[in-house]
Design a protein around this motif. Structure first.
Motif, short mmCIF file in Angstrom:
data_model
loop_
_atom_site.label_atom_id
_atom_site.label_comp_id
_atom_site.label_asym_id
_atom_site.label_seq_id
_atom_site.Cartn_x
_atom_site.Cartn_y
_atom_site.Cartn_z
N GLY A 251 -11.83 0.30 27.03
CA GLY A 251 -11.80 -1.16 26.97
C GLY A 251 -12.79 -1.73 25.98
O GLY A 251 -13.62 -1.03 25.40
N THR A 252 -12.70 -3.05 25.81
CA THR A 252 -13.53 -3.79 24.86
C THR A 252 -14.62 -4.54 25.61
O THR A 252 -14.39 -5.09 26.69
CB THR A 252 -12.67 -4.76 24.05
N VAL A 253 -15.81 -4.58 25.02
CA VAL A 253 -16.97 -5.26 25.62
C VAL A 253 -17.45 -6.34 24.65
O VAL A 253 -17.71 -6.06 23.48
CB VAL A 253 -18.11 -4.25 25.89
N ARG A 254 -17.57 -7.56 25.15
CA ARG A 254 -18.05 -8.68 24.34
C ARG A 254 -19.56 -8.81 24.52
O ARG A 254 -20.05 -8.85 25.64
CB ARG A 254 -17.35 -9.98 24.74
N THR A 255 -20.27 -8.90 23.42
CA THR A 255 -21.73 -8.93 23.45
C THR A 255 -22.25 -10.30 23.02
O THR A 255 -21.57 -11.01 22.28
CB THR A 255 -22.31 -7.85 22.53
N PRO A 256 -23.48 -10.65 23.48
CA PRO A 256 -24.39 -9.85 24.30
C PRO A 256 -23.85 -9.65 25.71
O PRO A 256 -23.10 -10.48 26.22
CB PRO A 256 -25.70 -10.65 24.30
N ILE A 257 -24.29 -8.54 26.33
CA ILE A 257 -23.75 -8.17 27.64
C ILE A 257 -24.84 -7.56 28.51
O ILE A 257 -25.72 -6.85 28.02
CB ILE A 257 -22.58 -7.16 27.49
#
Length: 376
Positions: free
Chosen positions: A24-30
């Motif tokens: 999956g994709t992670v949106r940053t900042p996280i």
């Protein structure tokens, strides 16, 4: 693994981006909830994902190596199948756990000899064995094996420790390139920048890790006893050197204020046990400040735990009810507080992202850090 830098705040070093893994994709900042034993303590994965809206969680190599052991993890088909967490996952290398076991470990060139905190049995972690173990666990992001010196380490010790970490890092990447993922998905290896509180050592370490052309880079050995302003200084030193087109991960930090200050200094990824650990002890983090729900002032406050919260517990339960559960020692109190805190931390980082994209992060951050530090 791919990383896209989407926007930079004009008045700080804050960045908004996203990275993509096979899970999956992670949106940053996280903010990444800590799931030491392949679970975020006291919470269902369903709630961590759907209510807290976690995009990625952590597991810990040392603890999974100790229990249940690699044979079980492999037979299960890796940590994702074993734990039923379907999203991205990161594993710490166990270096910090070895640091915390200082009374029962011995560092040598080959690796670290230590005794189990469970039964006292003897074990050896080497850079090669840690990479093999992380391959068996199967997380999307693996951390290199390092030594984490204490925040007040004298310079000569810090320099020797960094030199050892750098030699181990060579061996980690050699083993990483000699081996392959076991479960059909790609695994990244992040090197860790050490150097204690010495700017020249931090700069040297940051320059050194760049030569590996890694998918991302971690900043370790902070929030281990050094003053907060020194921690921020070390982040600034490292941020100025690390590649802009890769994510930066500040390990084990920290309070909501620490996280916003880290974002302002170019950090993209954070983790910390504070939301769940403090939640189990009755401390709630909110956008207006910190609540100790055990205090008597909340016993007849029937307002929601957090009317601005996104988790179902925030508006379903009152402060009075949570105060009552804490006073009774009910397990539900820890679950409610932990879920609220995890959801708040993630909501805070996503709000930071929105303000970075809008171009007003720096002004918003200055207002928020004042409120976040207040005791209510």
């Amino acid at each position: 693994m791919t990383f896209t830098l989407q926007h930079k705040d004009p008045a700080s070093r804050a960045r908004a981006g996203e990275f993509t893994t096979d899970h999956g994709t992670v949106r940053t900042p996280i903010f990444m909830p800590v799931g030491t034993a392949a679970t975020v303590k006291g919470l269902f994965h369903r709630d961590v994902k759907e209510e807290a809206r976690a995009q990625i969680i952590l597991a810990n190599t040392y603890h999974l190596y100790m229990r249940p052991g690699m044979e079980i993890i492999e037979r299960a088909g890796g940590v994702h199948r074993f734990s039923t967490w379907e999203g991205p996952m990161l594993t710490d290398s166990g270096g910090f756990q070895v640091f915390s076991l200082a009374a029962c470990r011995k560092l040598k060139e080959e690796g670290c000899h230590f005794r189990s905190h469970i039964d006292g049995s003897k074990h050896l972690f080497t850079p090669e064995s840690v990479i093999d173990t992380e391959r068996m666990i199967g997380a999307d992001i693996m951390m290199a094996f390092d030594e984490c010196p204490p925040g007040d380490a004298p310079r000569d010790y810090a320099a020797k420790s960094l030199a050892l970490t750098e030699r181990w890092l060579d061996r980690c990447f050699e083993q990483y390139h000699r081996t392959a993922p076991k479960y059909g998905h790609y695994q990244s290896l992040f090197p860790i920048v050490q150097g204690c509180t010495y700017p020249d050592l931090r700069a040297r370490a940051a320059e050194n890790v760049k030569r590996y052309d890694a998918d991302g880079y971690a900043i370790g050995g902070l929030a281990v006893g050094e003053p907060t302003d020194v921690m921020y200084e070390m982040i600034e030193v490292v941020d100025a050197i690390l590649p802009e087109d890769r994510p930066r991960y500040l390990m084990g930090v920290g309070t909501p204020v620490n996280i916003l200050e880290g974002i302002a200094r170019g950090v993209d990824m954070f983790d910390c046990v504070m939301p769940t650990r403090n939640g189990r002890n009755g401390q709630l983090f909110t956008a207006e400040g910190i609540i100790n729900i055990r205090n008597r002032k909340w016993e007849d406050d029937f307002s929601p735990i957090d009317p601005e919260g996104t988790a179902f517990v925030d508006t379903l339960y009152s402060k009075a009810y949570l105060h009552h559960l804490c006073a009774c020692g009910e397990m539900l109190a820890a679950e409610i507080a932990s879920l609220h805190n995890i959801a708040f931390y993630i909501r805070l980082t996503q709000a930071a992202r929105e303000h970075i994209l809008a171009g007003d992060f720096a002004a918003w951050k200055e207002e928020m850090v004042v409120k976040l530090a207040r005791r209510l």
